[in-house]
Design an enzyme around this catalytic site. Structure first.
Site, PDB file in Angstrom:
ATOM      1  N   CYS A   1       0.820  -1.211   0.000  1.00  0.00           N
ATOM      2  CA  CYS A   1       0.000   0.000   0.000  1.00  0.00           C
ATOM      3  C   CYS A   1       0.858   1.266   0.000  1.00  0.00           C
ATOM      4  CB  CYS A   1      -0.906   0.023   1.225  1.00  0.00           C
ATOM      5  SG  CYS A   1      -2.196  -1.239   1.195  1.00  0.00           S
TER       6      CYS A   1
ATOM      7  N   GLU B   1       0.507   3.916   1.792  1.00  0.00           N
ATOM      8  CA  GLU B   1       0.816   4.379   3.151  1.00  0.00           C
ATOM      9  C   GLU B   1       2.096   3.710   3.667  1.00  0.00           C
ATOM     10  OE1 GLU B   1      -2.123   3.216   2.015  1.00  0.00           O
ATOM     11  OE2 GLU B   1      -3.797   3.916   3.256  1.00  0.00           O
TER      12      GLU B   1
ATOM     13  N   CYS C   1      -6.778   0.709   4.339  1.00  0.00           N
ATOM     14  CA  CYS C   1      -7.253  -0.667   4.480  1.00  0.00           C
ATOM     15  C   CYS C   1      -6.979  -1.144   5.906  1.00  0.00           C
ATOM     16  CB  CYS C   1      -6.567  -1.573   3.449  1.00  0.00           C
ATOM     17  SG  CYS C   1      -4.845  -1.963   3.825  1.00  0.00           S
TER      18      CYS C   1
ATOM     19  N   CYS D   1      -3.257  -1.408   6.822  1.00  0.00           N
ATOM     20  CA  CYS D   1      -2.634  -0.103   7.037  1.00  0.00           C
ATOM     21  C   CYS D   1      -3.086   0.508   8.360  1.00  0.00           C
ATOM     22  CB  CYS D   1      -2.920   0.846   5.881  1.00  0.00           C
ATOM     23  SG  CYS D   1      -1.909   0.472   4.434  1.00  0.00           S
TER      24      CYS D   1
HETATM   25 ZN   LIG Z   1      -3.381  -0.468   2.989  1.00  0.00          ZN
END
Ligand SMILES: [Zn+2]
Length: 144
Positions: A59, A61, A101, A104
């Protein structure tokens, strides 16, 4: 859930994430940009790394946080945001704020349990506490 309105710095963070994904967008490969502000006020950005083998995807992040930890060491997360770039066939081409998500949320909490997170609100983005996005966080301990 307690929400608060965006500050000028929050809007700048959304702009930084938007700029990152607009520069690096590739359909099906890089579609999300993230920006985070460290506790000492520095801004880092990242874009997601999609992968042919889906479980290898990372991801945006996590990429932004990895840049902070690599370049400066851990500095905490004051505020973090992710934005999604729509694919070319989508009618609305607006880059907009998306929620982190579940994985994260765990990561953000692990690096700063007081982090602020910019998420979609009712018509416009709002700020929430990571603890509000992750009730009953995973822990090896029974009582935290
Ligand atoms: Zn994520």
């Amino acid at each position: 859930m307690n929400t608060s309105a965006l500050t000028k710095e929050d809007r700048a963070l959304i702009a930084a994430a938007t700029d990152a994904i607009k520069r690096r967008y590739r359909n099906d490969w890089q579609e999300v940009g993230a920006a985070l502000r460290t506790r000492d006020g520095r801004v880092f950005t990242g874009v997601n790394l999609d992968a042919y083998l889906g479980r290898m995807a990372v991801c945006a992040e996590a990429v932004a946080l990895g840049k902070v930890v690599t370049d400066l060491g851990e500095r905490g997360i004051h505020t973090i945001v992710a934005v999604r770039h729509p694919p070319p066939d989508e009618k609305d081409q607006t880059v907009g704020v998306v929620s982190p998500c579940g994985a994260c949320r765990e990561l953000i909490w692990d690096y700063d349990r007081n982090a602020r997170v910019i998420v979609p609100g009712n018509g416009s983005p709002v700020v929430v506490a990571i603890a509000d996005l992750l009730p009953n966080k995973y822990s090896r301990e029974r009582n935290l």
